[in-house]
Design a protein around this motif. Sequence first.
Motif, PDB file in Angstrom:
ATOM      1  N   ASP A  15       0.814  -1.203   0.000  1.00 55.64           N
ATOM      2  CA  ASP A  15       0.000   0.000   0.000  1.00 55.64           C
ATOM      3  C   ASP A  15       0.856   1.264   0.000  1.00 55.64           C
ATOM      4  O   ASP A  15       0.608   2.207  -0.754  1.00 55.64           O
ATOM      5  CB  ASP A  15      -0.975   0.006   1.184  1.00 55.64           C
ATOM      6  N   ASN A  16       1.905   1.292   0.839  1.00 54.59           N
ATOM      7  CA  ASN A  16       2.793   2.454   0.881  1.00 54.59           C
ATOM      8  C   ASN A  16       3.551   2.640  -0.425  1.00 54.59           C
ATOM      9  O   ASN A  16       3.736   3.770  -0.905  1.00 54.59           O
ATOM     10  CB  ASN A  16       3.790   2.317   2.033  1.00 54.59           C
ATOM     11  N   LEU A  17       4.005   1.531  -1.009  1.00 55.55           N
ATOM     12  CA  LEU A  17       4.716   1.616  -2.285  1.00 55.55           C
ATOM     13  C   LEU A  17       3.840   2.234  -3.365  1.00 55.55           C
ATOM     14  O   LEU A  17       4.276   3.100  -4.129  1.00 55.55           O
ATOM     15  CB  LEU A  17       5.165   0.209  -2.720  1.00 55.55           C
ATOM     16  N   ILE A  18       2.595   1.800  -3.402  1.00 55.02           N
ATOM     17  CA  ILE A  18       1.676   2.272  -4.435  1.00 55.02           C
ATOM     18  C   ILE A  18       1.243   3.711  -4.193  1.00 55.02           C
ATOM     19  O   ILE A  18       1.223   4.544  -5.105  1.00 55.02           O
ATOM     20  CB  ILE A  18       0.445   1.345  -4.515  1.00 55.02           C
ATOM     21  N   ILE A  19       0.901   4.039  -2.943  1.00 54.27           N
ATOM     22  CA  ILE A  19       0.431   5.389  -2.639  1.00 54.27           C
ATOM     23  C   ILE A  19       1.517   6.425  -2.895  1.00 54.27           C
ATOM     24  O   ILE A  19       1.263   7.499  -3.462  1.00 54.27           O
ATOM     25  CB  ILE A  19      -0.050   5.471  -1.172  1.00 54.27           C
ATOM     26  N   GLY A  20       2.752   6.127  -2.466  1.00 49.62           N
ATOM     27  CA  GLY A  20       3.841   7.065  -2.676  1.00 49.62           C
ATOM     28  C   GLY A  20       4.064   7.376  -4.147  1.00 49.62           C
ATOM     29  O   GLY A  20       4.372   8.509  -4.513  1.00 49.62           O
ATOM     30  N   LYS A  21       3.910   6.360  -5.002  1.00 45.58           N
ATOM     31  CA  LYS A  21       4.117   6.557  -6.437  1.00 45.58           C
ATOM     32  C   LYS A  21       2.889   7.155  -7.114  1.00 45.58           C
ATOM     33  O   LYS A  21       3.002   8.074  -7.936  1.00 45.58           O
ATOM     34  CB  LYS A  21       4.471   5.214  -7.088  1.00 45.58           C
ATOM     35  N   ALA A  22       1.701   6.659  -6.788  1.00 44.53           N
ATOM     36  CA  ALA A  22       0.493   7.054  -7.511  1.00 44.53           C
ATOM     37  C   ALA A  22      -0.148   8.330  -6.990  1.00 44.53           C
ATOM     38  O   ALA A  22      -0.758   9.082  -7.761  1.00 44.53           O
ATOM     39  CB  ALA A  22      -0.533   5.910  -7.460  1.00 44.53           C
ATOM     40  N   PHE A  23      -0.011   8.602  -5.672  1.00 46.56           N
ATOM     41  CA  PHE A  23      -0.747   9.730  -5.093  1.00 46.56           C
ATOM     42  C   PHE A  23       0.142  10.809  -4.493  1.00 46.56           C
ATOM     43  O   PHE A  23      -0.353  11.865  -4.107  1.00 46.56           O
ATOM     44  CB  PHE A  23      -1.720   9.212  -4.025  1.00 46.56           C
ATOM     45  N   GLY A  24       1.455  10.561  -4.360  1.00 43.11           N
ATOM     46  CA  GLY A  24       2.369  11.598  -3.884  1.00 43.11           C
ATOM     47  C   GLY A  24       2.720  11.498  -2.410  1.00 43.11           C
ATOM     48  O   GLY A  24       2.113  10.746  -1.644  1.00 43.11           O
ATOM     49  N   ASP A  25       3.730  12.312  -2.015  1.00 36.05           N
ATOM     50  CA  ASP A  25       4.254  12.262  -0.649  1.00 36.05           C
ATOM     51  C   ASP A  25       3.223  12.672   0.392  1.00 36.05           C
ATOM     52  O   ASP A  25       3.118  12.054   1.462  1.00 36.05           O
ATOM     53  CB  ASP A  25       5.479  13.180  -0.523  1.00 36.05           C
ATOM     54  N   ALA A  26       2.479  13.740   0.122  1.00 41.19           N
ATOM     55  CA  ALA A  26       1.518  14.250   1.096  1.00 41.19           C
ATOM     56  C   ALA A  26       0.433  13.201   1.377  1.00 41.19           C
ATOM     57  O   ALA A  26       0.080  12.948   2.536  1.00 41.19           O
ATOM     58  CB  ALA A  26       0.892  15.545   0.616  1.00 41.19           C
ATOM     59  N   ALA A  27      -0.097  12.597   0.319  1.00 36.27           N
ATOM     60  CA  ALA A  27      -1.129  11.570   0.481  1.00 36.27           C
ATOM     61  C   ALA A  27      -0.588  10.390   1.274  1.00 36.27           C
ATOM     62  O   ALA A  27      -1.270   9.839   2.146  1.00 36.27           O
ATOM     63  CB  ALA A  27      -1.634  11.092  -0.880  1.00 36.27           C
ATOM     64  N   LEU A  28       0.662  10.019   1.002  1.00 36.06           N
ATOM     65  CA  LEU A  28       1.279   8.925   1.740  1.00 36.06           C
ATOM     66  C   LEU A  28       1.470   9.300   3.201  1.00 36.06           C
ATOM     67  O   LEU A  28       1.315   8.463   4.092  1.00 36.06           O
ATOM     68  CB  LEU A  28       2.627   8.551   1.109  1.00 36.06           C
ATOM     69  N   GLY A  29       1.792  10.575   3.455  1.00 32.27           N
ATOM     70  CA  GLY A  29       1.939  11.029   4.828  1.00 32.27           C
ATOM     71  C   GLY A  29       0.641  10.886   5.607  1.00 32.27           C
ATOM     72  O   GLY A  29       0.636  10.411   6.747  1.00 32.27           O
ATOM     73  N   PHE A  30      -0.477  11.284   4.996  1.00 33.55           N
ATOM     74  CA  PHE A  30      -1.788  11.137   5.645  1.00 33.55           C
ATOM     75  C   PHE A  30      -2.112   9.658   5.897  1.00 33.55           C
ATOM     76  O   PHE A  30      -2.555   9.278   6.977  1.00 33.55           O
ATOM     77  CB  PHE A  30      -2.887  11.762   4.778  1.00 33.55           C
ATOM     78  N   TYR A  31      -1.887   8.852   4.874  1.00 35.31           N
ATOM     79  CA  TYR A  31      -2.201   7.414   4.994  1.00 35.31           C
ATOM     80  C   TYR A  31      -1.321   6.753   6.040  1.00 35.31           C
ATOM     81  O   TYR A  31      -1.803   5.969   6.872  1.00 35.31           O
ATOM     82  CB  TYR A  31      -2.024   6.732   3.639  1.00 35.31           C
ATOM     83  N   ASP A  32      -0.027   7.063   6.013  1.00 37.53           N
ATOM     84  CA  ASP A  32       0.915   6.408   6.917  1.00 37.53           C
ATOM     85  C   ASP A  32       0.590   6.719   8.376  1.00 37.53           C
ATOM     86  O   ASP A  32       0.635   5.825   9.232  1.00 37.53           O
ATOM     87  CB  ASP A  32       2.340   6.861   6.588  1.00 37.53           C
ATOM     88  N   LYS A  33       0.258   7.968   8.670  1.00 34.96           N
ATOM     89  CA  LYS A  33      -0.065   8.314  10.064  1.00 34.96           C
ATOM     90  C   LYS A  33      -1.386   7.686  10.487  1.00 34.96           C
ATOM     91  O   LYS A  33      -1.533   7.280  11.645  1.00 34.96           O
ATOM     92  CB  LYS A  33      -0.127   9.835  10.239  1.00 34.96           C
ATOM     93  N   ALA A  34      -2.354   7.608   9.571  1.00 33.21           N
ATOM     94  CA  ALA A  34      -3.623   6.949   9.899  1.00 33.21           C
ATOM     95  C   ALA A  34      -3.396   5.466  10.155  1.00 33.21           C
ATOM     96  O   ALA A  34      -3.918   4.895  11.126  1.00 33.21           O
ATOM     97  CB  ALA A  34      -4.624   7.137   8.755  1.00 33.21           C
ATOM     98  N   TYR A  35      -2.594   4.839   9.317  1.00 30.25           N
ATOM     99  CA  TYR A  35      -2.316   3.412   9.460  1.00 30.25           C
ATOM    100  C   TYR A  35      -1.569   3.122  10.761  1.00 30.25           C
ATOM    101  O   TYR A  35      -1.913   2.195  11.508  1.00 30.25           O
ATOM    102  CB  TYR A  35      -1.503   2.914   8.260  1.00 30.25           C
ATOM    103  N   LYS A  36      -0.556   3.926  11.051  1.00 24.99           N
ATOM    104  CA  LYS A  36       0.248   3.679  12.246  1.00 24.99           C
ATOM    105  C   LYS A  36      -0.561   3.861  13.520  1.00 24.99           C
ATOM    106  O   LYS A  36      -0.299   3.195  14.524  1.00 24.99           O
ATOM    107  CB  LYS A  36       1.475   4.589  12.248  1.00 24.99           C
ATOM    108  N   LEU A  37      -1.544   4.756  13.467  1.00 25.48           N
ATOM    109  CA  LEU A  37      -2.392   4.955  14.637  1.00 25.48           C
ATOM    110  C   LEU A  37      -3.189   3.689  14.947  1.00 25.48           C
ATOM    111  O   LEU A  37      -3.446   3.375  16.108  1.00 25.48           O
ATOM    112  CB  LEU A  37      -3.337   6.136  14.396  1.00 25.48           C
ATOM    113  N   THR A  38      -3.558   2.945  13.909  1.00 27.10           N
ATOM    114  CA  THR A  38      -4.298   1.693  14.140  1.00 27.10           C
ATOM    115  C   THR A  38      -3.378   0.567  14.611  1.00 27.10           C
ATOM    116  O   THR A  38      -3.867  -0.467  15.090  1.00 27.10           O
ATOM    117  CB  THR A  38      -5.020   1.222  12.862  1.00 27.10           C
TER     118      THR A  38
END
Length: 470
Positions: free
Chosen positions: A222-245
Motif C-alpha cells: 500500500d505504501n509503495l503504491i500510494i507514494g508513487k500514484a498519489f504523492g508524498d503528502a497523500a502517503l503522509g496522511f495514509y501512513d499516520k492513519a495506518y500507524k495509529l491503528t
Amino acid sequence: MRQAAFIQFVSKYMAIAIQLVITAVLARLISPSQFGLLAIVTVFSTFFLMFSDMGIGIAVVQFRDLAKKDLGSLFGFSIIVATGLTLLFCAASIPISVFYGDNELISLCCASSLALFFSTLNMVPNGVMLREKRFLSIGLRLVFATVVSGIIGIVLALRDFQCYALVVQMDVQAFIVFAWNLASSHLGDINFRFVSVLKRIFSYSAYQFGFSLINYFARNLDNLIIGKAFGDAALGFYDKAYKLTTYPLSAVSGIAGSVIQPFMAEHQSDPDRIFQCWKKVWKLLSLIAVPVAAIFISAPAQVIEIMYGPGWDSAIPLFFALSFSVYFQMINNTSGAFFQSLGRTDLMFRCGLVTTLMAIVGLIIALIIGDISAVAISISVCYCLNIVSVAYYLVKRGFEKPFSSLLFLFPEISVGIVAILICSLISAMFPEGLIIQFCLRVLTVCSVILVGYVLTGQMKELIGSIRKSG
C-alpha cells in the motif's frame, strides 16, 4: 508466563504513551509530505531489514541446544550481513530516488542505513534475550530507547531538520537497542565459522524468512503504491492513519506474541497444551480488541485531531476505513508465535502467502478505482479476511481442531457491533466540541460494551482470562 507478560505490558504501555506524546509533538512540527518521505524510506529499509534476520533471531529462541560458540558464529554471520545490506541499501537509494522523482531520498536512505546496520547486528543478541526470558531488561531497554531517541528527534525538529529529525530518531533508537542487548546477552567469542550452525537451523529459518518476505509485501504494498500514484503528502496522511491503528497491536497482541514463543517453544511436542494457551490468549485479546476497535470506528475525527492537530483532516476517512480491521489484526497478530511454537513455520508461510495474494488483488482494484480511500478500504478488508486463512492453517492444520473452535469469540463481537450502532445513532445529539465529543463517544461505547459483557457473561471471561493468563 504471567509475570513476563505483566512486565512486557507495563514497559510497552509506558513506551507507547511516551511515543504518542512524541508523535503528537512531531506531527505539529513536521509537514505531512515530510512524513510521506519517511514512509517511503521506511518501506525500503524494512525490505532490507527483512533480509537481515532471515529467521535466525527466532531460531535462536526455538533451538534451545545452541551453545555459546554457535551464538558467536551467528553473530559473526550477522556482521557480514549487516555490512553488505547497509552498502546495498545506500546503493539502492539512487534508483529509489529516480523511481519517485525526488533526489532527497538518496541522502535520507543513506542516513537511515545506520538503523538498518544496528538492527541487523541485533538479531542474535535480541534472540538470546528472549530465549533467556530477560523481559525486565527488555522492558527497561524499550522505555529508555524511546525516551532518548524521542527527545533527540524533537530537538532536531525544533531546529527545522524536518524529515532528518525522524531518521536520526530511528538511528538512535536502533543503536541503543543493539548496544543494550549486546552488553546484556553475553555472547560467546565472535567467530566466522557459521556454516554448520546455519545448516542446523536452515529448514526452520527458511520458512520463517519466507513468511517475513511475503508478509513484507502484504504490509507495505500500500505504501509503495500510494507514494508513487498519489504523492508524498497523500502517503503522509495514509501512513499516520495506518500507524495509529497499529498502536493497539503493539500495546496488546505484540506483547503477548513476544512472550508466547519463549515459553511455548518448550512444549512444541504437546500441541494440545499450546492449543489451550492459544484459546486463553485469543479470548483475552478478543475481549480487549472489541472496545478498542469500537472506539476507533465511532470517533475517528476526534482521535485524529487530538493526536495530530489541525491540518490532518485528510487522514480521517483513511483512519475510519482502517479501524474496521483493528479487531482482526489484534487477535491475528499472535498467530505467528503459535505457528513457531508448534514448529510449523511452513504453515505460517502458506498463511502469509494467502494474505499477500488478497492484498495484491485488493490493491489492484483500488488502483483501478483511483482513490486513496479505496486503498485503505482494500487493505482493511484484506486484514479482516485474513482470519479465514489463520483459521484454516493454524486451527485446522496446526492444532487439528474444527473451525467451530472459533465460535467462542462471537459473543463479544456481537456486543461490539451493538455498541457501534448505538453510538452512531445518538452521537448527533452530542454537544459540539472536540474533547466533549470524544469523551461522550468513548463513554457511550464503553458503557454499552460493559453492560453487554455483563449480560453475556463475558466480564467473567475477561476477569478469568486475566487471572489464568499465566
